[in-house]
Design an enzyme around this catalytic site. Sequence first.
Site, mmCIF file in Angstrom:
data_model
loop_
_atom_site.group_PDB
_atom_site.id
_atom_site.type_symbol
_atom_site.label_atom_id
_atom_site.label_comp_id
_atom_site.label_asym_id
_atom_site.label_seq_id
_atom_site.Cartn_x
_atom_site.Cartn_y
_atom_site.Cartn_z
ATOM 1 N N ASN A 8 11.802 33.599 27.761
ATOM 2 C CA ASN A 8 11.445 34.870 28.393
ATOM 3 C C ASN A 8 9.924 35.000 28.364
ATOM 4 O OD1 ASN A 8 11.053 37.517 29.145
ATOM 5 N ND2 ASN A 8 12.002 38.406 27.323
ATOM 6 N N LYS A 10 8.130 37.240 29.728
ATOM 7 C CA LYS A 10 7.663 38.638 29.728
ATOM 8 C C LYS A 10 6.539 38.829 30.752
ATOM 9 C CE LYS A 10 9.298 39.080 25.034
ATOM 10 N NZ LYS A 10 9.220 39.720 23.740
ATOM 11 N N HIS A 97 16.942 44.456 27.680
ATOM 12 C CA HIS A 97 15.975 43.952 26.695
ATOM 13 C C HIS A 97 15.349 45.134 25.961
ATOM 14 C CE1 HIS A 97 12.441 42.154 24.901
ATOM 15 N NE2 HIS A 97 13.079 41.004 24.988
ATOM 16 N N GLU A 99 12.468 45.840 25.064
ATOM 17 C CA GLU A 99 11.224 46.397 25.623
ATOM 18 C C GLU A 99 11.531 47.322 26.797
ATOM 19 O OE1 GLU A 99 9.357 42.579 25.929
ATOM 20 O OE2 GLU A 99 9.314 42.517 23.736
ATOM 21 N N GLU A 170 19.323 40.679 19.594
ATOM 22 C CA GLU A 170 17.896 40.629 19.257
ATOM 23 C C GLU A 170 17.534 41.861 18.433
ATOM 24 O OE1 GLU A 170 15.502 38.241 22.339
ATOM 25 O OE2 GLU A 170 15.839 40.190 23.218
ATOM 26 N N GLY A 176 8.771 39.519 18.349
ATOM 27 C CA GLY A 176 7.314 39.423 18.414
ATOM 28 C C GLY A 176 6.616 39.743 17.104
ATOM 29 N N SER A 216 11.570 36.176 17.266
ATOM 30 C CA SER A 216 10.708 35.251 16.524
ATOM 31 C C SER A 216 11.340 33.881 16.280
ATOM 32 C CB SER A 216 10.235 35.898 15.212
ATOM 33 O OG SER A 216 9.443 37.043 15.490
HETATM 34 P P1 PGA Z 1 9.902 36.774 20.519
HETATM 35 O O1 PGA Z 1 10.635 37.604 21.677
HETATM 36 O O2 PGA Z 1 10.503 35.405 20.518
HETATM 37 O O3 PGA Z 1 8.458 36.779 20.892
HETATM 38 O O4 PGA Z 1 10.190 37.514 19.230
HETATM 39 C C1 PGA Z 1 12.008 37.474 21.893
HETATM 40 C C2 PGA Z 1 12.436 38.346 23.042
HETATM 41 O O5 PGA Z 1 11.878 39.441 23.210
HETATM 42 O O6 PGA Z 1 13.329 37.981 23.819
#
Ligand code: PGA
Length: 252
Positions: A8, A10, A97, A99, A170, A176, A216
């Site tokens: 992803n 983003k 997601h 976010e 998640e 992140g 992560s």
């Molecule tokens: P990350 O993000 O691997 O940077 O923690 C995962 C995601 O948001 O799908």
Amino acid sequence: MKKLMAANWKMYKLAGEAGDTAAALRAALDGKLPADREVLVIPPFTALGPTRQALAGAAGFALGAQNFYPSRQGAFTGEIAPDMLLDAGCRYALAGHSERRHILGEDDAVVGRKVAFGLAAGLSMILCVGEKIEERQAGEVEAVVSRQLEAGLAGVPTDVSAETLAIAYEPVWAIGTGLTAGPAEVAEAHAVVRARLVARFGPENGAKIRILYGGSVKPGNAGEILGIDNVDGVLVGGASLEAESFAAIVTA
Ligand code: PGA
């Protein structure tokens, strides 16, 4: 079913960079992509074209979208429709997601509409679920994940083809942040998701639907995570931005 290894990207990468990274990923995995793994690249909309081009004809690779609006077409300024994504070469799309839930304000009902609409339009959908840190501390992981699954899957037919639906667990606090849920926490949450899928789609179909872990994931922890029960793939943000690092995850 193959494990789904999803990148992803983003809101990162201009079109040229995305094409270059996709080409580098393809080269890094040339002849090394395990037969039981499928790679999914999810770039920003403006980079779908060059990413598609870089991956054209590469066996085991697919393209996906981060979001769409659940309508065929219409006066929805700034939005994008599933048909447009299919036309741009996408096979998959994300919904829910964290976010989008927590920064863009999407609620469970909107997420459910997207999952049902996307599937009906011909996209394979990845529904993301996961608890916030305060919800985990309050012992609400099962309640939150169950609520998000129920609403997110409300419009999905029980005979949905298992290849076209995946869940990504998640935990919001692990996205992140460098924090990863431990193996026991991942196993526990994925068991909750599996039980809900079996209850909703029956023992056969519910057992087949893939459950990805995200938060992560890095080259150094991917192997362990992929070895946990009910982990059928990963959804990777930060560590998917570099071809070398994501290739190491895909082959972990
Ligand atoms: P990350 O993000 O691997 O940077 O923690 C995962 C995601 O948001 O799908």
